[in-house]
Design a protein around this motif. Structure first.
Motif, mmCIF file in Angstrom:
data_model
loop_
_atom_site.group_PDB
_atom_site.id
_atom_site.type_symbol
_atom_site.label_atom_id
_atom_site.label_comp_id
_atom_site.label_asym_id
_atom_site.label_seq_id
_atom_site.Cartn_x
_atom_site.Cartn_y
_atom_site.Cartn_z
ATOM 1 N N LYS A 119 0.799 -1.219 0.000
ATOM 2 C CA LYS A 119 0.000 0.000 0.000
ATOM 3 C C LYS A 119 0.842 1.284 0.000
ATOM 4 C CE LYS A 119 -3.948 2.348 2.114
ATOM 5 N NZ LYS A 119 -3.831 3.368 1.132
ATOM 6 N N PRO A 120 1.822 1.431 0.903
ATOM 7 C CA PRO A 120 2.606 2.682 0.872
ATOM 8 C C PRO A 120 3.302 2.912 -0.474
ATOM 9 C CG PRO A 120 3.072 1.439 2.872
ATOM 10 C CD PRO A 120 2.246 0.552 2.000
ATOM 11 N N THR A 121 3.803 1.845 -1.063
ATOM 12 C CA THR A 121 4.489 1.967 -2.351
ATOM 13 C C THR A 121 3.493 2.294 -3.459
ATOM 14 O OG1 THR A 121 6.137 0.364 -1.610
ATOM 15 C CG2 THR A 121 6.014 0.795 -3.979
ATOM 16 N N LEU A 122 2.382 1.585 -3.482
ATOM 17 C CA LEU A 122 1.361 1.848 -4.503
ATOM 18 C C LEU A 122 0.804 3.263 -4.360
ATOM 19 C CD1 LEU A 122 -0.523 -1.585 -4.550
ATOM 20 C CD2 LEU A 122 1.289 -0.785 -6.083
ATOM 21 N N ASP A 123 0.644 3.723 -3.123
ATOM 22 C CA ASP A 123 0.191 5.098 -2.891
ATOM 23 C C ASP A 123 1.181 6.106 -3.471
ATOM 24 O OD1 ASP A 123 -2.082 4.162 -1.613
ATOM 25 O OD2 ASP A 123 -1.382 4.651 0.420
ATOM 26 N N LEU A 124 2.481 5.850 -3.262
ATOM 27 C CA LEU A 124 3.491 6.759 -3.822
ATOM 28 C C LEU A 124 3.481 6.719 -5.351
ATOM 29 C CD1 LEU A 124 6.716 6.520 -1.615
ATOM 30 C CD2 LEU A 124 5.146 8.439 -1.837
ATOM 31 N N LEU A 125 3.307 5.544 -5.920
ATOM 32 C CA LEU A 125 3.225 5.444 -7.385
ATOM 33 C C LEU A 125 2.018 6.220 -7.901
ATOM 34 C CD1 LEU A 125 4.113 1.658 -7.847
ATOM 35 C CD2 LEU A 125 5.535 3.619 -8.507
ATOM 36 N N GLN A 126 0.879 6.061 -7.240
ATOM 37 C CA GLN A 126 -0.335 6.802 -7.639
ATOM 38 C C GLN A 126 -0.115 8.309 -7.487
ATOM 39 O OE1 GLN A 126 -2.708 5.631 -9.269
ATOM 40 N NE2 GLN A 126 -2.980 3.493 -8.727
ATOM 41 N N GLN A 127 0.547 8.705 -6.409
ATOM 42 C CA GLN A 127 0.851 10.121 -6.202
ATOM 43 C C GLN A 127 1.746 10.628 -7.334
ATOM 44 O OE1 GLN A 127 2.695 10.991 -2.392
ATOM 45 N NE2 GLN A 127 3.352 13.024 -3.065
ATOM 46 N N GLY A 128 2.742 9.826 -7.712
ATOM 47 C CA GLY A 128 3.638 10.207 -8.810
ATOM 48 C C GLY A 128 2.899 10.382 -10.117
ATOM 49 N N ILE A 129 1.929 9.502 -10.372
ATOM 50 C CA ILE A 129 1.111 9.612 -11.583
ATOM 51 C C ILE A 129 0.269 10.879 -11.517
ATOM 52 C CG2 ILE A 129 -0.816 8.576 -12.858
ATOM 53 C CD1 ILE A 129 0.360 5.809 -11.968
ATOM 54 N N LYS A 130 -0.361 11.097 -10.380
ATOM 55 C CA LYS A 130 -1.244 12.257 -10.193
ATOM 56 C C LYS A 130 -0.479 13.577 -10.340
ATOM 57 C CE LYS A 130 -4.543 14.167 -6.902
ATOM 58 N NZ LYS A 130 -5.149 14.037 -5.567
ATOM 59 N N GLU A 131 0.750 13.612 -9.799
ATOM 60 C CA GLU A 131 1.553 14.842 -9.842
ATOM 61 C C GLU A 131 2.296 15.010 -11.173
ATOM 62 O OE1 GLU A 131 4.113 14.987 -6.411
ATOM 63 O OE2 GLU A 131 2.402 14.960 -5.020
ATOM 64 N N GLY A 132 2.198 14.029 -12.054
ATOM 65 C CA GLY A 132 2.851 14.135 -13.353
ATOM 66 C C GLY A 132 4.330 13.787 -13.338
ATOM 67 N N VAL A 133 4.822 13.253 -12.233
ATOM 68 C CA VAL A 133 6.217 12.827 -12.156
ATOM 69 C C VAL A 133 6.389 11.512 -12.912
ATOM 70 C CG1 VAL A 133 8.053 12.080 -10.560
ATOM 71 C CG2 VAL A 133 6.549 13.976 -9.930
ATOM 72 N N LEU A 134 5.342 10.690 -12.890
ATOM 73 C CA LEU A 134 5.345 9.404 -13.580
ATOM 74 C C LEU A 134 4.279 9.413 -14.670
ATOM 75 C CD1 LEU A 134 5.403 7.007 -10.475
ATOM 76 C CD2 LEU A 134 7.362 7.832 -11.779
ATOM 77 N N LYS A 135 4.538 8.641 -15.709
ATOM 78 C CA LYS A 135 3.521 8.425 -16.736
ATOM 79 C C LYS A 135 2.364 7.664 -16.111
ATOM 80 C CE LYS A 135 6.832 7.784 -20.496
ATOM 81 N NZ LYS A 135 7.323 6.802 -21.492
ATOM 82 N N ASP A 136 1.228 7.707 -16.766
ATOM 83 C CA ASP A 136 0.096 6.896 -16.322
ATOM 84 C C ASP A 136 0.381 5.452 -16.742
ATOM 85 O OD1 ASP A 136 -2.316 6.083 -15.316
ATOM 86 O OD2 ASP A 136 -3.523 6.937 -16.935
ATOM 87 N N PHE A 137 0.415 4.542 -15.783
ATOM 88 C CA PHE A 137 0.678 3.138 -16.068
ATOM 89 C C PHE A 137 -0.076 2.293 -15.048
ATOM 90 C CE2 PHE A 137 3.733 4.420 -12.941
ATOM 91 C CZ PHE A 137 3.910 3.318 -12.115
ATOM 92 N N ASN A 138 -0.165 1.006 -15.311
ATOM 93 C CA ASN A 138 -0.883 0.089 -14.441
ATOM 94 C C ASN A 138 0.035 -0.302 -13.283
ATOM 95 O OD1 ASN A 138 -1.951 -2.315 -13.260
ATOM 96 N ND2 ASN A 138 -3.192 -2.636 -15.090
ATOM 97 N N VAL A 139 -0.242 0.224 -12.096
ATOM 98 C CA VAL A 139 0.613 -0.035 -10.937
ATOM 99 C C VAL A 139 0.546 -1.499 -10.503
ATOM 100 C CG1 VAL A 139 0.635 2.352 -10.106
ATOM 101 C CG2 VAL A 139 -1.120 0.788 -9.279
ATOM 102 N N ASP A 140 -0.575 -2.169 -10.783
ATOM 103 C CA ASP A 140 -0.673 -3.584 -10.427
ATOM 104 C C ASP A 140 0.280 -4.436 -11.264
ATOM 105 O OD1 ASP A 140 -2.611 -3.201 -8.417
ATOM 106 O OD2 ASP A 140 -4.219 -3.184 -9.917
ATOM 107 N N VAL A 141 0.410 -4.108 -12.534
ATOM 108 C CA VAL A 141 1.356 -4.821 -13.393
ATOM 109 C C VAL A 141 2.785 -4.516 -12.945
ATOM 110 C CG1 VAL A 141 2.256 -5.037 -15.748
ATOM 111 C CG2 VAL A 141 -0.220 -4.949 -15.354
ATOM 112 N N PHE A 142 3.044 -3.272 -12.606
ATOM 113 C CA PHE A 142 4.359 -2.860 -12.087
ATOM 114 C C PHE A 142 4.712 -3.709 -10.867
ATOM 115 C CE2 PHE A 142 7.137 -0.264 -9.458
ATOM 116 C CZ PHE A 142 8.027 0.281 -10.364
ATOM 117 N N LYS A 143 3.765 -3.843 -9.951
ATOM 118 C CA LYS A 143 3.956 -4.637 -8.729
ATOM 119 C C LYS A 143 4.275 -6.088 -9.086
ATOM 120 C CE LYS A 143 1.293 -6.176 -4.679
ATOM 121 N NZ LYS A 143 0.894 -7.534 -4.945
#
Length: 179
Positions: A119-143
């Motif tokens: 959860k903490p990692t997925l939350d940070l990934l989602q935050q990165g996507i939301k803030e535009g630091v990361l591209k939009d991608f499937n965090v579940d596949v990343f995991k």
């Protein structure tokens, strides 16, 4: 002799000798009797299970420090996914992976820890996507990619540097998802 010293030495033996180390070897290296070890741990299996549980408690403490740090979001994500306390970075994780054959229940606990509490990692990934630091991608596949890589490294029959392999995985993944 305290429990943590026994756990640390047992982790060292697990990393260097795999599951083949004996309680006698452990006792001798700690300059205590086997009886002393057995007053704290019912069996070698109990000891190994506690080694794994203790290791993941330390990893969770390190994760918390990373999350609460002043690092940039990108650096937090990189560090969080491959987090290992400093003293664990040079362990031979392939040897730890030998648990799969001789102690499959303990290996299942190890894999459970690798696959849980994202959860903490997925939350940070989602935050990165939301803030535009990361591209939009499937965090579940990343995991799944990260988990699969970690499990493969543990079961790989080569002598490889686990932490170095994880860093390389993160370099590949981050370069693929960073804008």
């Amino acid at each position: 002799m305290n429990k943590n010293e026994i756990l640390e030495q047992a982790l060292y033996y697990l990393s260097t000798n795999g599951v083949k180390f004996t309680m006698s070897q452990l006792a001798t290296s700690l300059q205590i009797s086997k009886k002393t070890i057995y007053t704290m741990f019912d069996s070698k299996e109990t000891l190994l299970l506690e080694v794994i549980e203790n290791s993941f408690r330390e990893i969770k403490r390190s994760e918390k420090q990373i999350i609460e740090s002043d690092l940039k979001l990108e650096e937090k994500i990189k560090k969080l996914i491959i987090v290992l306390p400093d003293r664990y970075q040079n362990l031979n994780w392939y040897k730890v992976g030998e648990l799969k054959e001789k102690y499959p229940k303990i290996y299942e606990v190890l894999i459970y820890h690798l696959q849980s509490d994202w959860k903490p990692t997925l939350d940070l990934l989602q935050q990165g996507i939301k803030e535009g630091v990361l591209k939009d991608f499937n965090v579940d596949v990343f995991k799944l990619i990260v988990e699969g890589t970690m499990e493969h490294i543990l079961s790989n029959h080569q002598q490889i540097d686990y932490y170095q392999e994880l860093e390389e995985m993160m370099n590949i993944l981050m370069k693929g998802i960073l804008k």
